[in-house]
Write a protein that holds these residues in place. Structure first.
Motif, short mmCIF file in Angstrom:
data_model
loop_
_atom_site.label_atom_id
_atom_site.label_comp_id
_atom_site.label_asym_id
_atom_site.label_seq_id
_atom_site.Cartn_x
_atom_site.Cartn_y
_atom_site.Cartn_z
N ARG A 74 34.10 -9.34 44.22
CA ARG A 74 33.97 -7.90 44.51
C ARG A 74 32.71 -7.63 45.33
NH1 ARG A 74 33.42 -4.79 39.91
NH2 ARG A 74 34.49 -3.03 40.83
N ILE A 75 31.67 -8.41 45.08
CA ILE A 75 30.44 -8.25 45.86
C ILE A 75 30.69 -8.55 47.33
CG2 ILE A 75 28.17 -9.28 46.31
CD1 ILE A 75 27.83 -9.56 43.27
N VAL A 76 31.31 -9.70 47.60
CA VAL A 76 31.47 -10.11 49.00
C VAL A 76 32.58 -9.34 49.70
CG1 VAL A 76 30.56 -12.41 48.52
CG2 VAL A 76 33.05 -12.05 48.50
N GLU A 77 33.52 -8.80 48.93
CA GLU A 77 34.63 -8.05 49.56
C GLU A 77 34.37 -6.56 49.64
OE1 GLU A 77 38.66 -10.66 48.86
OE2 GLU A 77 38.28 -8.99 47.49
N HIS A 78 33.48 -6.03 48.78
CA HIS A 78 33.38 -4.58 48.69
C HIS A 78 31.95 -4.04 48.70
CE1 HIS A 78 34.82 -0.56 47.71
NE2 HIS A 78 33.90 -0.49 46.77
N PHE A 79 31.07 -4.63 47.90
CA PHE A 79 29.76 -4.02 47.69
C PHE A 79 28.76 -4.25 48.83
CE2 PHE A 79 30.89 -4.50 43.02
CZ PHE A 79 31.31 -3.18 42.92
N GLU A 80 28.84 -5.41 49.47
CA GLU A 80 27.92 -5.66 50.58
C GLU A 80 28.31 -4.80 51.78
OE1 GLU A 80 25.14 -7.52 51.13
OE2 GLU A 80 25.05 -7.93 48.97
N PRO A 96 26.93 10.04 32.62
CA PRO A 96 27.20 9.40 33.91
C PRO A 96 26.55 10.10 35.10
CG PRO A 96 29.16 10.50 33.05
CD PRO A 96 28.16 10.48 31.94
N GLU A 97 26.23 11.37 34.97
CA GLU A 97 25.60 12.07 36.09
C GLU A 97 24.19 11.55 36.37
OE1 GLU A 97 25.85 16.26 35.62
OE2 GLU A 97 28.04 16.30 35.80
N GLU A 98 23.66 10.75 35.45
CA GLU A 98 22.35 10.13 35.69
C GLU A 98 22.45 8.87 36.55
OE1 GLU A 98 19.26 11.19 34.83
OE2 GLU A 98 20.29 13.04 34.26
N LEU A 99 23.67 8.44 36.83
CA LEU A 99 23.84 7.32 37.75
C LEU A 99 23.43 7.72 39.16
CD1 LEU A 99 27.38 6.11 36.62
CD2 LEU A 99 25.32 4.69 36.57
N PRO A 100 23.01 6.76 39.98
CA PRO A 100 22.78 7.08 41.40
C PRO A 100 24.05 7.68 42.02
CG PRO A 100 21.95 4.90 40.88
CD PRO A 100 22.70 5.36 39.68
N VAL A 101 23.87 8.56 42.98
CA VAL A 101 25.01 9.27 43.57
C VAL A 101 26.06 8.30 44.11
CG1 VAL A 101 25.71 10.82 45.43
CG2 VAL A 101 23.62 11.29 44.15
N SER A 102 25.62 7.24 44.76
CA SER A 102 26.57 6.30 45.36
C SER A 102 27.47 5.65 44.31
CB SER A 102 25.83 5.22 46.14
OG SER A 102 24.95 4.51 45.28
N HIS A 103 26.95 5.44 43.11
CA HIS A 103 27.76 4.87 42.03
C HIS A 103 28.59 5.95 41.34
CE1 HIS A 103 25.00 1.52 42.63
NE2 HIS A 103 25.85 0.77 41.96
N PHE A 104 28.02 7.10 41.12
CA PHE A 104 28.74 8.18 40.45
C PHE A 104 30.00 8.56 41.23
CE2 PHE A 104 29.40 12.77 39.54
CZ PHE A 104 29.68 12.67 38.19
N GLU A 150 35.69 7.94 39.84
CA GLU A 150 37.08 8.38 39.85
C GLU A 150 38.03 7.24 40.18
OE1 GLU A 150 39.95 11.77 41.96
OE2 GLU A 150 37.78 11.82 42.25
N ASN A 151 37.65 6.37 41.11
CA ASN A 151 38.52 5.27 41.53
C ASN A 151 38.39 4.03 40.66
OD1 ASN A 151 39.60 6.70 43.72
ND2 ASN A 151 37.89 6.13 45.04
N GLN A 152 37.17 3.73 40.21
CA GLN A 152 36.92 2.49 39.49
C GLN A 152 36.90 2.64 37.98
OE1 GLN A 152 36.57 -0.54 41.01
NE2 GLN A 152 36.99 0.44 42.97
N ARG A 204 33.46 0.42 34.38
CA ARG A 204 33.32 -0.59 35.42
C ARG A 204 32.19 -0.24 36.37
NH1 ARG A 204 33.98 -5.54 35.34
NH2 ARG A 204 36.00 -5.19 34.33
N VAL A 205 32.05 1.02 36.71
CA VAL A 205 30.97 1.43 37.62
C VAL A 205 29.60 1.18 36.98
CG1 VAL A 205 29.88 3.41 38.73
CG2 VAL A 205 32.35 3.10 38.89
N VAL A 206 29.48 1.50 35.71
CA VAL A 206 28.21 1.26 35.01
C VAL A 206 27.91 -0.23 34.98
CG1 VAL A 206 27.02 1.41 32.80
CG2 VAL A 206 28.33 3.37 33.64
N ALA A 207 28.93 -1.04 34.68
CA ALA A 207 28.73 -2.49 34.64
C ALA A 207 28.35 -3.03 36.02
CB ALA A 207 30.00 -3.18 34.14
N ASP A 208 28.99 -2.51 37.06
CA ASP A 208 28.64 -2.95 38.42
C ASP A 208 27.19 -2.63 38.74
OD1 ASP A 208 31.22 -3.85 38.84
OD2 ASP A 208 31.87 -2.05 39.90
#
Length: 380
Positions: free
Chosen positions: A134-140, A335-343, A347-349, A353-357
């Protein structure tokens, strides 16, 4: 055993399935596709963060202990040497070694266990191989036209399959990675190069830390004792520390040579003449000989009994699990305390899973900073 297994290696020719990428990429005559993948991985932010992630000892203990990054470099050296001796595709083997731990969270295996337990409470789990994909396909994010590093299929398959087999029934999302077939030898050898690296390095760091004693190791680990006696005969009167260093290097060579010779022997025994023959075989062919495998298991058990589960490291593991669990629960509950890009990905993830990522991407120092900040916020 001299051998030539070039026919069984990945064929790096234009049009080869394993050289395909999800998105078109311009041809570069000066570099092979696997060389380009290697450079993309080395330049990735996730790769750089390995410098701040625990291997066995945290960076707070000493600057001289291996980090996840220095361990990765050592694995890459061994993997390339094995591939070269077997006349396999060296660039692919090295690239897979460089990316093999990119999915690990902070605090080593203790952090991974804690994150897996947190996700299991939400009906999921954490697998560092799948997370690496997921890192090499999506997060980078490095390219204007697409997300991810756009690596070849050969590298992405190796990320998933280098250390274990996955079934299509349990992982239908991985169906595109030829799960019903064995991976190429270049991928098969990575997990064993990893074993050779940490079996050597963890004894070295264990002695350096004062948690292990050279005499005790030689009393209980056959392969080390034999190597130590050999170098002791060659270097009479030399300090024990230097003899131990020499013994570890000899042990690494013994393990590496055995992997080369036994893999060649296994491959020739089935009459393999192509990558297709490797893929169709019922089991993996990159293996230690039975004798050396028994010695490997003995040393691995010794490390578990005397180092990985010793009180000093168990205290570190408990702290790691406390930090990971507390932060996971904090963001699950708010969850609203997460960085905006993760928050925005919730809805999709899904929130868990988003917190774990988010946690998995942290270095040891960053996660401890987050933990301290949240503890202060809670006190208020």
């Amino acid at each position: 055993m001299a051998t030539d297994l070039h026919r069984c290696a990945v064929v790096a020719e234009p049009g080869d399935l394993l050289l395909t990428r999800v998105y078109p990429a311009p041809f570069r005559p000066s570099r092979t596709p696997f060389q380009r993948d290697r450079e993309r991985i080395v330049q990735a932010r996730a790769f750089r963060r390995l410098a701040g992630k625990t291997q066995v000892f945290t960076s707070r203990a000493s600057d001289h202990f291996r980090s996840r990054l220095t361990h990765t470099i050592e694995v890459a050296q061994i993997a390339r040497a094995v591939a070269a001796a077997l006349r396999l595709q060296e660039d692919l083997a090295e690239t897979l070694a460089l990316v093999h731990d990119i999915g690990h969270p902070p605090f080593g295996h203790a952090g991974e266990r804690a994150l897996d337990r947190c996700l299991k409470r939400h009906g999921s789990g954490f697998d560092h191989n799948i997370h690496a994909l997921r890192i090499v396909e999506h997060f980078e994010l490095r390219y204007a036209a697409h997300r991810g590093l756009n690596l070849t299929l050969g590298v992405r398959e190796g990320i998933i399959k280098h250390s274990r087999d996955y079934s299509v029934e349990k992982h239908p999302d991985l169906a595109g990675f030829l799960l019903d077939q064995r991976p190429p030898l270049e991928a098969q050898l990575i997990d064993l190069a990893d074993e050779i690296s940490y079996l050597t390095a963890d004894l070295d760091d264990g002695v350096e830390s004062g948690l292990l004693e050279i005499g005790h190791i030689c009393e209980h680990v056959e392969i080390v004792a034999r190597c130590y006696k050999t170098v002791e005969r060659e270097h009479v009167g030399v300090d024990e520390k230097f003899l131990f260093n020499e013994a570890l290097q000899l042990m690494q060579n013994v393990l590496t040579d055995d992997l080369i010779e036994n893999t060649a022997r296994n491959t020739l025994a089935i009459g393999a003449e192509s990558l297709a023959d490797i893929r169709r075989h019922a089991s993996r062919l990159a293996l230690f000989s039975p004798e050396v495998e028994a010695q490997r298991l003995q040393e691995k058990q010794y490390l578990y009994d005397t180092l990985y589960t010793c009180p000093a490291l168990e205290h570190e593991h408990d702290k790691a699990e406390e930090v990971v669990t507390a932060l996971f629960d904090y963001w699950i509950n708010d969850p609203e305390e997460l960085p905006v890009s993760h928050f925005e990905s919730v809805e999709n993830q899904g929130l868990a899973r988003v917190v774990a990522d988010y946690i998995a991407g942290m270095t040891d120092s960053f996660i401890l900073l987050q933990y301290a900040q949240i503890k202060r916020a809670v006190r208020r």
